[in-house]
Every structure is written in structure tokens, then in C-alpha cells.
Design a protein around this motif. Structure first.
Motif, PDB file in Angstrom:
ATOM      1  N   GLN A 173      14.602  -3.401  64.430  1.00 20.30           N
ATOM      2  CA  GLN A 173      13.880  -4.281  65.351  1.00 20.30           C
ATOM      3  C   GLN A 173      12.582  -4.794  64.731  1.00 20.30           C
ATOM      4  O   GLN A 173      12.187  -5.939  64.933  1.00 20.30           O
ATOM      5  CB  GLN A 173      13.593  -3.557  66.672  1.00 20.30           C
ATOM      6  N   THR A 174      11.918  -3.925  63.962  1.00 17.79           N
ATOM      7  CA  THR A 174      10.714  -4.367  63.253  1.00 17.79           C
ATOM      8  C   THR A 174      11.063  -5.424  62.220  1.00 17.79           C
ATOM      9  O   THR A 174      10.368  -6.449  62.090  1.00 17.79           O
ATOM     10  CB  THR A 174      10.037  -3.165  62.573  1.00 17.79           C
ATOM     11  N   LEU A 175      12.154  -5.189  61.493  1.00 15.16           N
ATOM     12  CA  LEU A 175      12.592  -6.173  60.503  1.00 15.16           C
ATOM     13  C   LEU A 175      12.992  -7.475  61.180  1.00 15.16           C
ATOM     14  O   LEU A 175      12.684  -8.566  60.674  1.00 15.16           O
ATOM     15  CB  LEU A 175      13.758  -5.612  59.699  1.00 15.16           C
ATOM     16  N   ALA A 176      13.676  -7.399  62.332  1.00 11.70           N
ATOM     17  CA  ALA A 176      14.079  -8.612  63.045  1.00 11.70           C
ATOM     18  C   ALA A 176      12.858  -9.446  63.440  1.00 11.70           C
ATOM     19  O   ALA A 176      12.869 -10.673  63.315  1.00 11.70           O
ATOM     20  CB  ALA A 176      14.895  -8.254  64.284  1.00 11.70           C
ATOM     21  N   ALA A 177      11.804  -8.778  63.900  1.00 10.50           N
ATOM     22  CA  ALA A 177      10.587  -9.501  64.277  1.00 10.50           C
ATOM     23  C   ALA A 177       9.965 -10.186  63.061  1.00 10.50           C
ATOM     24  O   ALA A 177       9.492 -11.327  63.142  1.00 10.50           O
ATOM     25  CB  ALA A 177       9.587  -8.539  64.913  1.00 10.50           C
ATOM     26  N   THR A 178       9.992  -9.502  61.914  1.00 12.67           N
ATOM     27  CA  THR A 178       9.455 -10.088  60.684  1.00 12.67           C
ATOM     28  C   THR A 178      10.288 -11.284  60.239  1.00 12.67           C
ATOM     29  O   THR A 178       9.743 -12.336  59.870  1.00 12.67           O
ATOM     30  CB  THR A 178       9.424  -9.034  59.565  1.00 12.67           C
ATOM     31  N   LEU A 179      11.605 -11.149  60.284  1.00  7.49           N
ATOM     32  CA  LEU A 179      12.487 -12.253  59.893  1.00  7.49           C
ATOM     33  C   LEU A 179      12.299 -13.451  60.799  1.00  7.49           C
ATOM     34  O   LEU A 179      12.310 -14.599  60.332  1.00  7.49           O
ATOM     35  CB  LEU A 179      13.946 -11.787  59.934  1.00  7.49           C
TER      36      LEU A 179
END
Length: 336
Positions: A173-179
Motif C-alpha cells: 500500500q505504501t508502494l502503491a501510494a508512491t507509484l
């Protein structure tokens, strides 16, 4: 100003006017006239006209449907930096089986936030097919695609929830927000560059053609539907069967009074991109002695639904329940 900008990028004012006239005709449903307006500018190398002609050939509007011609026109426009043409070119390459050739375009489109490309790239990362195997990135990409309503993404997440650990799903989820932030920034830069090339400011003159023209509003390249399964050279992890009993010593005692426990400790049982998976897991586990009688908690966290059993009086009780669940092959975390 418009004439100077047009000359700077190699197209005449009349060519731009023809492209805009074609857009107006297309909007009114006059597809044949739209194609006539775009034909000459496309042949002269105008990337917007090439993109629009590719859309027409793909849809079979104003011309006979011709995927090969559409692909060729997308390729010409993409070679000149037309972003939407590049995105659609990659999807068509993938569809006809040229997957290795398509993947750089698909990857670039995914980074710009195209949900179809995010879906395909996520599947590729899950299976380690043409890209590195990375389940966290796969889950992040599918989460973003699912958030736009892409139906294939939801089905893929349902399957991924069975294989990707709770911790990895949360980190995704953290990576999704960054992407997503990176994609928003990339789109902003590209649109600013297009406006600069056209010589326009923050507001575009209505007489000028838009950067991305014509049929995009009602056009979707049919997305291939690769299953979220292992490729021939890759084994899925096996999951230990859930058993109905556990060590009595590891099972926390329920309140004798029968009142619902109200302690501050929780056992987190899962985090799911598809809320229905959380409900199904609770249905499977609610009768187990480790959590029977404890409160079902469903909490939204970013794009995940987090399922917990709540009400444990002490950390020790919650730890004992989680330890027992883990012996049965289930993921869990103790939280407060």
C-alpha cells in the motif's frame, strides 16, 4: 503565436486546423468526415492525426477496422513522443503476442498511471514473466488498477490474496501510494511539455487542437486476461491446510460470564484488496477457539480492508492466540 508554435514543431497551421476540424466532426458522430480531415495531416507526419487515425482503424469508425494499420499508426505517433499512442501501441503489441517487444511500452504506461498497463505489469511481476518476480510491486500495481474499476484487476487481487503475506500486502500500500504520486507527477510534466511545444499557456485556446484527440473517451483496447497462475518454470508456494484444533495451552480463555471481551489487544488476521475476502476469512475462522467470542473488526486502511479479532485483555492472550493460528499455517499479527 499559434502559427509560430506550429512551425516550431514542424506542422502547418492548416494541418492543425484540419486535425481540429476532424475532432469536431468525430464529436458530432460524423466519423467519415473526421477521417477525411485527418488523412492528409497523418500522411504528412502529424502525430495527433496519426493517433486519431489509429483510433478510427482500431474501432472501425469512418474506415474498415484494421488492427495492423492501427498498430502502424500508433507506432509512428509514438516515435514522435505521442504518449497516448505509445500506451495503446504497447497494449496492441501485447495483445497480438509480441510481449517482449511490448513490455517497455507497457512498463512506461504503467508508470504514467494507465490501469490496463498496471494490470499487465502487475501480472508479469507476480509470475516473474519478462520482468523480475516481485509480489509486493505486483500487488501495488493491481491495487492501483483495481481502484479505477478495471474488472480484471479485482479478480487478480482475489487470487493474490491467497498467496501474498499480510506484511507484504500492507507494504504494497505504501508502494502503491508512491507509484500513484509518481504517475501524477509524470502526467503533469508531459502535459506541461505539450503545452510548451504548442506555445499555449495555462488555458488552451478553444480553436487549437487538444493534446490527445478524438476517440479516447469511448475507446478501450480489450485487455488480455492472463491468469494469476505460475508459469511452467515457477512453483506456487504451498499453503498448509487450516486445521480445526490447536494446542490447548496456546488457546486464550474466554470470559466465563459470556460477555463480549473488551480488552485493548487485537489479533490481525488479514489485509485484503477485495473486502469480500475479509468476510470469507472470518466465516472460516470465527468458530476457532483462538478467536471465538471475540469481536470482528473490519477497518479500511488505504486500499485494504484489515480484518482483526479484538478484545484480548493482555498482550499474552493475543500472542497465544496468534501463535496457535500460525501453527495452523495462518498469518496474523498482534496489535493494540
Amino acid at each position: 503565436m499559434a502559427g509560430i508554435a506550429a512551425a516550431a514543431i514542424g506542422f502547418s497551421t492548416s494541418a492543425l486546423a484540419d486535425v481540429k476540424a476532424g475532432v469536431d466532426a468525430w464529436t458530432q458522430g460524423d466519423f467519415a468526415n473526421a477521417v477525411r480531415e485527418w488523412a492528409d495531416p497523418a500522411a504528412a507526419g502529424d502525430p495527433d492525426a496519426q493517433f486519431n487515425m489509429a483510433q478510427a482503424y482500431r474501432l472501425g469508425r469512418g474506415v474498415y477496422a484494421d488492427l495492423a494499420q492501427a498498430e502502424a499508426l500508433y507506432a509512428k505517433a509514438a516515435a514522435q513522443g505521442h504518449v497516448k499512442a505509445a500506451d495503446n501501441y504497447g497494449l496492441l503489441l501485447f495483445q497480438r503476442g509480441a510481449r517482449q517487444e511490448a513490455m517497455p511500452f507497457v512498463s512506461a504506461a504503467a508508470l504514467r498511471g494507465d490501469p490496463r498497463a498496471q494490470y499487465l505489469l502487475g501480472i508479469a511481476h507476480f509470475n516473474g514473466d519478462l520482468v523480475e518476480k516481485d509480489w509486493g510491486r505486483a500487488y501495488a500495481l493491481l491495487t492501483l488498477a483495481n481502484s479505477t474499476g478495471l474488472p480484471q484487476a479485482r479478480g487478480a487481487l482475489v487470487q493474490m490474496d491467497e498467496y501474498i503475506s499480510l506484511e507484504d500486502r500492507q507494504e504494497a500500500q505504501t508502494l502503491a501510494a508512491t507509484l500513484k504520486a509518481d504517475a501524477d507527477a509524470a502526467r503533469a510534466r508531459e502535459l506541461a511539455a505539450i503545452d510548451l511545444a504548442l506555445g499555449v499557456g495555462a488555458t488552451r485556446d478553444s480553436s487549437e487542437p487538444s493534446a490527445f484527440l478524438a476517440a479516447g473517451a469511448d475507446y478501450t483496447v480489450p485487455t488480455p486476461r492472463p491468469e494469476v497462475v505460475a508459469s511452467r518454470n515457477y512453483e506456487m508456494p504451498t499453503r498448509q491446510a487450516v486445521v480445526a484444533t490447536s494446542s490447548p495451552a496456546a488457546t486464550p480463555a474466554l470470559p466465563v460470564s459470556g460477555a463480549k471481551p473488551s480488552g485493548p489487544w487485537k489479533v490481525q488476521l488479514g489485509a485484503f484488496g477485495v473486502p469480500g475476502n475479509a468476510e470469507r476469512l472470518w466465516g472460516r475462522l470465527s468458530g476457532r477457539s483462538e478467536i471465538a467470542g471475540y469481536e470482528r473488526l473490519l477497518v479500511k486502511s488505504a486500499n485494504l480492508t484489515v480484518l482483526s479479532a479484538g478484545g484480548y485483555s493482555t498482550r499474552g492472550e493475543a500472542d497465544a492466540a496468534c501463535t496457535s493460528l500460525k501453527r495452523s499455517g495462518l498469518d496474523c499479527l498482534v496489535t493494540r
